[in-house]
Design an enzyme around this catalytic site. Structure first.
Site, PDB file in Angstrom:
ATOM      1  CG  ASP A   1     -18.237  55.317 -29.831  1.00 58.93           C
ATOM      2  OD1 ASP A   1     -18.006  55.397 -28.486  1.00 58.93           O
ATOM      3  OD2 ASP A   1     -17.366  55.327 -31.296  1.00 58.93           O
TER       4      ASP A   1
ATOM      5  CG  ASP B   1     -16.264  54.819 -35.137  1.00 55.93           C
ATOM      6  OD1 ASP B   1     -16.705  54.648 -34.370  1.00 55.93           O
ATOM      7  OD2 ASP B   1     -15.402  55.032 -35.767  1.00 55.93           O
TER       8      ASP B   1
ATOM      9  CG  ASP C   1     -19.979  51.130 -31.628  1.00 58.89           C
ATOM     10  OD1 ASP C   1     -19.762  51.359 -30.645  1.00 58.89           O
ATOM     11  OD2 ASP C   1     -18.696  52.557 -31.958  1.00 58.89           O
TER      12      ASP C   1
END
Length: 656
Positions: A358, A549, A553
């Site tokens: 990410d 995080d 996700d």
């Protein structure tokens, strides 16, 4: 598909005295809540006495050619035998009562009693003494592994100073309620998660993040249990109960990690169950098969060779050193601020060839900052102060970034009549001047001309107009983490493909990817879009680690072969779902996790190879009459000690 292996109650690795251990020898794991065996010579005086007796008898026999008469000789060696082997004999008997005949304790008991039955007293005692010494070293190594991990865990204070009604009192952290104020003296550990109530304080965060550099916190910033106050007396407002603190969750993760076995450990457990009965069968063949092929048949000779065969075949080097190696890997990772939720994930990380990350919070800090200020016929400091004055009434992250940047310049101006124009920006009066602050749509709405190049900017832009005239703009962007570029370079050095997924617009994602050197980058993705991308790469045969995080996700973390969560700022949902947690949010720890997995697997397979080569060689020599009981026990104990020392070496290694 990731394997979710479940186990029963953790079982202590101590070989001699744990009742559960006798019935579940294949479920060896560290129970960090149970004490290990007592260490030191005081707890091993029977074994040391037996060793001394053996040495004296050998010196008399081989140094002075003296041997006591038969009954005395048998009595002395029998006492030494019982002193050295009462634990082994007792364990063997308890296993036999449960109809478990194929284990190392029964194997050693049969071999040593067999040696006594043919008059090889000194060799029978030697086998038991050196086997028990090997067990001693194994127990010591396991206790040290336990201490290494428990040192990480033993960081929760059992007392805390709380301020109630203006007075301080010392109490149990479990009794503290939300929003109460606790006092932390210099050198003390923080007991609960919260926010700093004092103006500033410096903390040592090494226990949680692996970082030795002090971390300075300001009022309102997050302080976590386990941090050590390096400054003056500080106050913290509690924001999580004792059981809900990040530290408590970390302790649970490490405890649970020792119960989840790698494929190698599972293989060895299954192998030992098959291997031991086969060895017993082969020993019987060594003893009795020659009756049909040799003439004359000497039972004493072939029985002795069968005993040698049994001694060298003991699988203890494999059964103990392999889980010990994985415990060492988990301990090494913990000291580097990485939590593996099971030794199986140490193996998984060695197979990863693609790391998908990410952007926000993983490669970037997730904190917006002013990157550049551009003015047109206007004083730069004045522009910053005006922008901050009008943005100070907004709670938007971009507005906060402008206000924070203005603090570095000088004091803010006063603003009034602030009006928010949805999707455009803010309108108001600052120091008697009409001010607009927002995006290009805002200026277009009020028909104020601005430079056309602003439309081509990738970063978020706050344009400022004063008294209906364009004055300048500020670019706002999420800051890239200090070690993000280093992390990508390290992954490329390991021939790992790097991919970035983000919900941000593609132009922003492309800019970050170019700066970091990421191989592929995809923007404008919703959570289901991320899942779709990861599934596509999996279908192409990639072994994927996903690093994230945020709450969004969590589904992708669960889908990946190895899910990695940023544990410092990461959401609880992602941390709970992840297989590996990076406590200090540093992306460079991704390659550290891969290296730790490879180090662990390499040493574990070294132990397997060494043990099998030596055992097969000496088994063949013993069956052929070229190795005696002395050589068998030295080879067995020697291999076990070598494997244990090799496994312990993991805990001392440097990852970088």
């Amino acid at each position: 598909m990731k394997e979710d292996i479940k186990y029963s109650e953790p079982v202590h690795v101590n070989m001699m005295k744990d009742e559960d251990r006798e019935l579940k020898a294949d479920e060896e794991t560290l129970d960090l809540n149970k004490p290990g065996k007592k260490e030191g010579w005081q707890s091993h005086w029977p074994l040391l006495t037996a060793l001394a007796v053996l040495l004296v008898m050998l010196i008399l026999e081989y140094g002075f050619s003296y041997q006591p008469p038969f009954p005395v000789n048998l009595l002395i060696f029998s006492i030494a035998f019982l002193l050295a082997g009462y634990n082994v004999l007792g364990m063997a008997w308890r296993k036999v009562r449960h109809f478990d005949f194929f284990n190392e304790f029964f194997l050693m008991s049969v071999a040593t009693l067999g040696a006594f039955s043919i008059g090889s007293y000194s060799e029978g005692v030697a086998v038991m003494v050196f086997y028990s010494i090997g067990e001693w070293f194994q127990d010591t190594a396991v206790n040290n592994a336990k201490k290494s991990i428990k040192a990480l865990l033993d960081i929760r204070p059992d007392k805390v100073t709380v301020i109630r009604d203006g007075k301080t009192s010392v109490t149990d952290p479990k009794e503290i309620k939300l929003n109460e104020i606790i006092q932390v003296k210099a050198g003390e550990k923080v007991a609960l998660d919260g926010e700093l109530y004092s103006d500033t304080a410096a903390f040592n965060t090494a226990a949680l993040t692996g970082e030795s550099q002090p971390d300075t916190k300001r009022k309102g910033e997050t302080v976590l249990a386990g941090m050590i106050n390096l400054d003056k007396v500080s106050e913290v407002q509690v924001k999580a109960l004792f059981k809900d603190s990040k530290l408590s969750k970390i302790l649970e993760m490490v405890q649970d990690a020792t119960t989840r076995k790698s494929q190698t450990q599972l293989f060895i457990s299954r192998f030992a169950k098959i291997y031991t009965p086969i060895v017993f069968g082969l020993a019987l063949l060594v003893c009795f098969a020659p009756y049909f092929f040799t003439d004359p048949y000497n039972f004493h000779q072939w029985f002795y060779r069968a005993l040698v065969f049994l001694v060298i075949s003991c699988p203890c080097a494999l059964v103990v050193s392999i889980p010990l190696g994985y415990f060492g890997g988990i301990g090494l990772a913990s000291r580097n601020g990485i939590l593996f939720k099971g030794s199986n994930f140490l193996d998984v990380m060695t197979t990863i060839n693609t790391v998908i990350m990410d952007k926000t919070g993983t490669l970037t800090k997730g904190v917006f900052k002013v990157q550049k200020v551009v003015t047109q016929d206007f004083d730069e400091k004045e522009l910053i102060r005006i922008a901050a004055a009008i943005e100070s009434s907004s709670t938007h992250p971009i507005a906060k970034a402008v206000v924070a940047y203005a603090r570095q310049a000088s004091g803010n101006l006063k603003s009034n009549n602030i009006e928010e124009i949805s999707g455009h920006g803010l309108k108001g009066t600052v120091d008697g001047k009409a001010v607009l602050a927002g995006n290009t749509k805002l200026l277009q709405k009020f028909k104020i001309a601005y430079p056309s190049e602003i439309d081509k900017l990738v970063d978020t832009v706050v344009i400022v107009a004063v008294n209906d005239t364009y004055a300048g703009y500020l670019t706002i962007a999420d800051e890239i983490k200090d070690d993000a570029k280093q992390a990508i370079d390290k992954m490329h050095a390991l021939n790992i493909q790097t991919i970035m997924l983000s919900g941000d617009k593609q132009a922003v994602v492309d800019k970050v990817a170019k700066l970091l050197g990421v191989d592929k980058a995809f923007g404008d993705l919703l959570p289901d879009g991320k899942v779709e991308k990861v599934q596509t790469f999996k279908n192409e045969g990639s072994r994927i680690a996903f690093v994230g995080d945020g709450v969004n996700d969590a589904p992708v973390v669960a889908l990946a072969d190895a899910g990695i969560a940023m544990g410092g700022l990461g959401s609880d949902a992602t941390i709970e779902t992840a297989d590996i947690v990076i406590q200090n949010d540093q992306p460079s720890k991704i390659t550290a996790a891969i290296r730790i997995g490879k180090i662990t697997k390499w040493i574990v397979w070294q132990n397997i190879s060494i043990a099998m080569i030596v055992k097969v060689t000496v088994l063949a020599l013993g069956a052929g009459g070229l190795a005696n009981l002395w050589e068998a026990v030295i080879a067995d104990v020697g291999v076990a000690l070598l494997a244990i020392l090799n496994a312990v070496r993991i805990q001392k290694m440097k990852v970088e």
